[in-house]
Enzyme design. Structure first.
Site, mmCIF file in Angstrom:
data_model
loop_
_atom_site.group_PDB
_atom_site.id
_atom_site.type_symbol
_atom_site.label_atom_id
_atom_site.label_comp_id
_atom_site.label_asym_id
_atom_site.label_seq_id
_atom_site.Cartn_x
_atom_site.Cartn_y
_atom_site.Cartn_z
ATOM 1 N N ARG A 20 0.822 -1.215 0.000
ATOM 2 C CA ARG A 20 0.000 0.000 0.000
ATOM 3 C C ARG A 20 0.853 1.260 0.000
ATOM 4 O O ARG A 20 0.597 2.196 -0.758
ATOM 5 C CB ARG A 20 -0.958 0.013 1.193
ATOM 6 N N ASN A 38 -6.113 -2.546 2.552
ATOM 7 C CA ASN A 38 -6.156 -4.003 2.691
ATOM 8 C C ASN A 38 -7.603 -4.454 2.789
ATOM 9 O O ASN A 38 -8.434 -3.786 3.408
ATOM 10 C CB ASN A 38 -5.422 -4.452 3.952
#
Length: 91
Positions: A20, A38
């Site tokens: 990320r 996520n």
């Protein structure tokens, strides 16, 4: 500039490997807005808005990811852009 919005679902070993944060850096460098987060099933979801050529560059990067990641698949869905984002962030 014709803005597009893509949802990318990344599967593989993509959580706990800075996927990320690395996506945020790449998307920001491309001038894209949106977020990466996520999902409970182990995938990473990316919502990105910007020009199609830059979204294509992000997609290409997502197929590799950061060094410790292993990407098995990148699924893409095109959506209608909303313009709701001012930058790219991690959620």
């Amino acid at each position: 500039m014709d803005t597009k919005r893509w949802q990318l679902l990344i599967s593989g070993r993509v959580q706990g490997v800075y996927y990320r944060a690395s996506t945020e850096q790449k998307a920001s460098s491309l001038g894209l807005t949106g977020f990466a987060r996520n999902l409970p099933d182990g995938r990473v979801e990316i919502i990105a808005e910007g020009p199609e050529d830059r979204l294509e560059q992000l997609k290409t990067w997502c197929a590799e990811g950061p060094p410790d990641a292993r990407v098995d698949a990148v699924e893409i869905a095109q959506e209608s852009p909303t313009g709701e984002f001012s930058n790219f962030s991690v959620r």
